[in-house]
Motif scaffolding. Structure first.
Motif, PDB file in Angstrom:
ATOM      1  N   ILE A 197       0.844  -1.196   0.000  1.00 42.11           N
ATOM      2  CA  ILE A 197       0.000   0.000   0.000  1.00 42.11           C
ATOM      3  C   ILE A 197       0.888   1.259   0.000  1.00 42.11           C
ATOM      4  CG2 ILE A 197      -1.721   1.277   1.373  1.00 42.11           C
ATOM      5  CD1 ILE A 197      -2.799  -1.278  -0.133  1.00 42.11           C
ATOM      6  N   SER A 198       0.495   2.223  -0.797  1.00 43.34           N
ATOM      7  CA  SER A 198       1.286   3.471  -0.912  1.00 43.34           C
ATOM      8  C   SER A 198       0.978   4.409   0.250  1.00 43.34           C
ATOM      9  CB  SER A 198       0.936   4.173  -2.218  1.00 43.34           C
ATOM     10  OG  SER A 198       1.220   3.344  -3.312  1.00 43.34           O
ATOM     11  N   GLY A 199       1.768   5.466   0.338  1.00 39.01           N
ATOM     12  CA  GLY A 199       1.530   6.490   1.350  1.00 39.01           C
ATOM     13  C   GLY A 199       0.218   7.216   1.069  1.00 39.01           C
ATOM     14  N   SER A 200      -0.344   7.794   2.110  1.00 40.97           N
ATOM     15  CA  SER A 200      -1.651   8.428   2.000  1.00 40.97           C
ATOM     16  C   SER A 200      -1.573   9.770   1.273  1.00 40.97           C
ATOM     17  CB  SER A 200      -2.218   8.641   3.409  1.00 40.97           C
ATOM     18  OG  SER A 200      -3.244   9.588   3.370  1.00 40.97           O
ATOM     19  N   LYS A 201      -2.336   9.865   0.198  1.00 42.87           N
ATOM     20  CA  LYS A 201      -2.410  11.144  -0.527  1.00 42.87           C
ATOM     21  C   LYS A 201      -2.937  12.236   0.394  1.00 42.87           C
ATOM     22  CE  LYS A 201      -6.135  11.990  -3.249  1.00 42.87           C
ATOM     23  NZ  LYS A 201      -6.825  13.246  -2.881  1.00 42.87           N
ATOM     24  N   ASN A 202      -4.035  11.943   1.080  1.00 44.12           N
ATOM     25  CA  ASN A 202      -4.694  12.991   1.862  1.00 44.12           C
ATOM     26  C   ASN A 202      -3.931  13.366   3.123  1.00 44.12           C
ATOM     27  OD1 ASN A 202      -6.626  13.115  -0.059  1.00 44.12           O
ATOM     28  ND2 ASN A 202      -8.249  12.144   1.139  1.00 44.12           N
ATOM     29  N   ALA A 203      -2.989  12.520   3.552  1.00 44.83           N
ATOM     30  CA  ALA A 203      -2.116  12.918   4.663  1.00 44.83           C
ATOM     31  C   ALA A 203      -0.923  13.698   4.117  1.00 44.83           C
ATOM     32  CB  ALA A 203      -1.640  11.686   5.432  1.00 44.83           C
ATOM     33  N   ALA A 204      -0.388  13.237   2.969  1.00 43.22           N
ATOM     34  CA  ALA A 204       0.802  13.886   2.413  1.00 43.22           C
ATOM     35  C   ALA A 204       0.522  15.335   1.991  1.00 43.22           C
ATOM     36  CB  ALA A 204       1.328  13.082   1.226  1.00 43.22           C
ATOM     37  N   LEU A 205      -0.673  15.591   1.422  1.00 42.75           N
ATOM     38  CA  LEU A 205      -0.948  16.941   0.899  1.00 42.75           C
ATOM     39  C   LEU A 205      -0.807  18.024   1.979  1.00 42.75           C
ATOM     40  CD1 LEU A 205      -4.032  16.305  -1.460  1.00 42.75           C
ATOM     41  CD2 LEU A 205      -1.630  16.467  -2.058  1.00 42.75           C
ATOM     42  N   PRO A 206      -1.527  17.922   3.131  1.00 44.65           N
ATOM     43  CA  PRO A 206      -1.365  18.993   4.129  1.00 44.65           C
ATOM     44  C   PRO A 206       0.026  19.036   4.753  1.00 44.65           C
ATOM     45  CG  PRO A 206      -2.834  17.272   4.949  1.00 44.65           C
ATOM     46  CD  PRO A 206      -2.575  16.971   3.511  1.00 44.65           C
ATOM     47  N   ILE A 207       0.703  17.883   4.808  1.00 39.77           N
ATOM     48  CA  ILE A 207       2.046  17.891   5.408  1.00 39.77           C
ATOM     49  C   ILE A 207       3.028  18.610   4.475  1.00 39.77           C
ATOM     50  CG2 ILE A 207       3.973  16.419   6.139  1.00 39.77           C
ATOM     51  CD1 ILE A 207       1.837  14.443   7.227  1.00 39.77           C
ATOM     52  N   ILE A 208       2.893  18.376   3.173  1.00 35.59           N
ATOM     53  CA  ILE A 208       3.767  19.099   2.227  1.00 35.59           C
ATOM     54  C   ILE A 208       3.502  20.602   2.358  1.00 35.59           C
ATOM     55  CG2 ILE A 208       4.283  19.489  -0.218  1.00 35.59           C
ATOM     56  CD1 ILE A 208       3.632  16.500  -0.696  1.00 35.59           C
ATOM     57  N   ILE A 209       2.225  20.955   2.483  1.00 33.26           N
ATOM     58  CA  ILE A 209       1.882  22.377   2.638  1.00 33.26           C
ATOM     59  C   ILE A 209       2.423  22.910   3.970  1.00 33.26           C
ATOM     60  CG2 ILE A 209      -0.087  23.960   2.951  1.00 33.26           C
ATOM     61  CD1 ILE A 209      -1.502  22.289   0.723  1.00 33.26           C
ATOM     62  N   ALA A 210       2.408  22.063   5.009  1.00 34.55           N
ATOM     63  CA  ALA A 210       2.920  22.492   6.328  1.00 34.55           C
ATOM     64  C   ALA A 210       4.400  22.820   6.278  1.00 34.55           C
ATOM     65  CB  ALA A 210       2.659  21.392   7.361  1.00 34.55           C
ATOM     66  N   SER A 211       5.109  22.299   5.281  1.00 35.52           N
ATOM     67  CA  SER A 211       6.550  22.612   5.189  1.00 35.52           C
ATOM     68  C   SER A 211       6.751  24.102   4.937  1.00 35.52           C
ATOM     69  CB  SER A 211       7.212  21.782   4.086  1.00 35.52           C
ATOM     70  OG  SER A 211       6.812  22.274   2.819  1.00 35.52           O
ATOM     71  N   LEU A 212       5.696  24.802   4.460  1.00 37.72           N
ATOM     72  CA  LEU A 212       5.803  26.254   4.250  1.00 37.72           C
ATOM     73  C   LEU A 212       6.020  26.997   5.572  1.00 37.72           C
ATOM     74  CD1 LEU A 212       2.846  26.846   1.738  1.00 37.72           C
ATOM     75  CD2 LEU A 212       5.294  27.102   1.231  1.00 37.72           C
TER      76      LEU A 212
END
Ligand code: UD1
Length: 428
Positions: free
Chosen positions: A18-33
């Motif tokens: 199973i791949s990593g979660s799209k819906n978890a990755a999206l806000p975390i990538i944005i949180a890197s801002l």
């Protein structure tokens, strides 16, 4: 236009990572801002929506490198462009993906003046952002709409309330306010917050920055932000994708197959697993694995989609495909999105017997589906049509598959490795 051509009838057998979660990755990538520090994220799925999010944060000043197929490194490159003092999240970027509206929380944490394009509706519903906006307002942000943009002006001296109460536990609004509150150095409480596992994962990431967060995963979250974050490199592994997991569980059921899903979290799907077991599917779980085996004809089940931990709306369409060939009558009620039955007419074109009455679909199981040419309207509807095609007699041609590229990593390859006959072709 690219299409999937599926010859139905193969029983799926084998193992799926199973791949990593799209819906978890999206806000975390944005949180890197939120931070200037280097951020390294593992278990990031290689998907269209992830690439879109990467282009958004790169526009806003980050530089992102793929270290390998599932690891990205994010570093700060430059300050974001400003226009008359405003940092802008432009329509060109936001319109591609509604979740990009989450940049407004992260940008407001960093800057006093932000303009974020309003996302607009999509195929599955109007999808307003009023809960996000009201909460920003309560936290001292003035705002107005101008030319399709929400213009935000943060009044630092004026956090009006330190308790925000959502009228509905919106996933996106919870994430947006968590991002914003991460730099407010006083306690902010979100009441009636969403409790999805993706919220917990975002909280885990924010804690690594130095933010104090309690209650993520419950409906009251307390956040004490900090003006300055810890100065070390941040590493985080994204949780597995529970919707991809659920889709493969249903794939095993609909093809009368036998699958072992690895690198997943069974607890994130407890409710779905319970329903499928009641239906007659044999499902065994270990800490990070799920074993599914079809052993007998399934029984119909009624479901109602609701926020976590109940039946997820993102698996409603796939479950309906399964019930469409399950003898008896199932009732499927959609309460999260107002228009999420676009797959019904396509499933009916494949021979299903589904009638929609308001927000409920009444599914009378047919003996078999027949291959047909069908069209995908949105990501999860697309998954339902692929599942239906796998089970159907004959050939199905599925068009508008770009929707599937947004959320399923290597779908055709993964299914092929399990014995499915699926090809991606170019055809007008
Ligand atoms: C997220 C998921 C999506 C999933 C949904 C519900 C991501 C990127 N997407 O979407 O896959 O289907 O959760 O589990 O994580 N609403 C309002 N006003 C608002 C916000 C939401 O009325 O301000 C409504 C929406 O129109 C919808 C419902 O609330 O009817 C749920 O939306 P929300 O929980 O916000 O979903 P998303 O974050 O958009």
């Amino acid at each position: 236009m690219e299409k999937y051509v599926i010859e139905g009838g193969s029983q799926l057998k084998g193992e799926v990572i199973i791949s990593g979660s799209k819906n978890a990755a999206l806000p975390i990538i944005i949180a890197s801002l939120l931070t200037d520090n280097e951020v390294v994220l593992y278990n990031v799925p290689f998907l269209k929506d992830i690439q879109t999010t990467i282009s958004i944060i790169e526009y806003l000043g980050k530089k992102v490198y793929w270290v390998d197929h599932s690891c990205i490194k994010i570093i700060s490159n430059r300050e974001p462009y400003k226009e008359k003092g405003y940092v802008i999240a432009p329509y060109e970027l936001i319109k591609k993906m509604r979740a990009s509206f989450l940049v407004s929380g992260a940008l407001l944490a960093n800057y006093n003046k932000v303009k974020a394009a309003l996302p607009g509706g999509c195929a599955i519903g109007a999808r307003p952002v009023d809960i996000h906006i009201k909460a920003f307002e309560q936290l001292g942000v003035d705002h107005y709409v101008d030319g399709g943009y929400e213009v935000f002006i943060k009044n630092k001296a004026r956090v009006k309330k330190n308790v925000v109460r959502f009228r509905y536990p919106s996933v996106g609004a919870t994430e947006n306010i968590m991002l914003f509150a991460s730099k407010i150095p006083q306690e902010i409480t979100i009441v009636n917050s969403a409790t999805e596992p993706e919220i917990v994962d975002l909280a885990e990431f924010l804690k690594k920055l130095g933010v104090k967060i309690e209650g993520a995963g419950t409906n009251i979250i307390r956040i004490v932000g900090c003006k300055k974050f810890l100065s070390s490199k941040i590493e985080h592994k994204v949780i597995p994708d529970r919707i991809e997991t659920g889709t493969y569980i249903i794939a095993a059921g609909i093809t009368k197959g036998e699958l072992l899903l690895k690198q997943t979290v069974p607890q994130h799907l407890s409710y779905v697993i319970k329903k499928l077991r009641s239906s007659g599917l044999k499902i065994e779980t270990e800490e990070d694995k799920i074993y599914i085996r079809w052993v007998k004809m399934l029984k119909p089940q009624n479901i109602t989609t609701r926020p976590y931990p109940y039946f997820p709306t993102d698996l409603q369409a796939q479950f309906m495909a399964l019930m469409s060939i399950t003898k008896g009558v199932s009732k499927i009620k959609e309460t999260v999105f107002e228009n999420r039955f676009l797959h019904v007419s396509e499933l009916n074109r494949m021979g299903a017997n589904i009638v929609v009455d308001g927000n409920t679909a009444i599914v009378t199981g047919v003996e078999k589906l027949k291959g047909a040419e069908v069209m995908v309207s949105d990501l999860r509807a697309g998954a339902a049509l692929v599942l239906a095609g796998l089970a159907a007699e004959g050939i199905s041609k599925i068009s508008h598959i770009y929707h599937l590229d947004r959320g399923y990593e290597n779908l055709a390859d993964k299914l092929t490795s399990l014995g499915a006959k699926i090809k991606r072709i170019q055809e007008d």
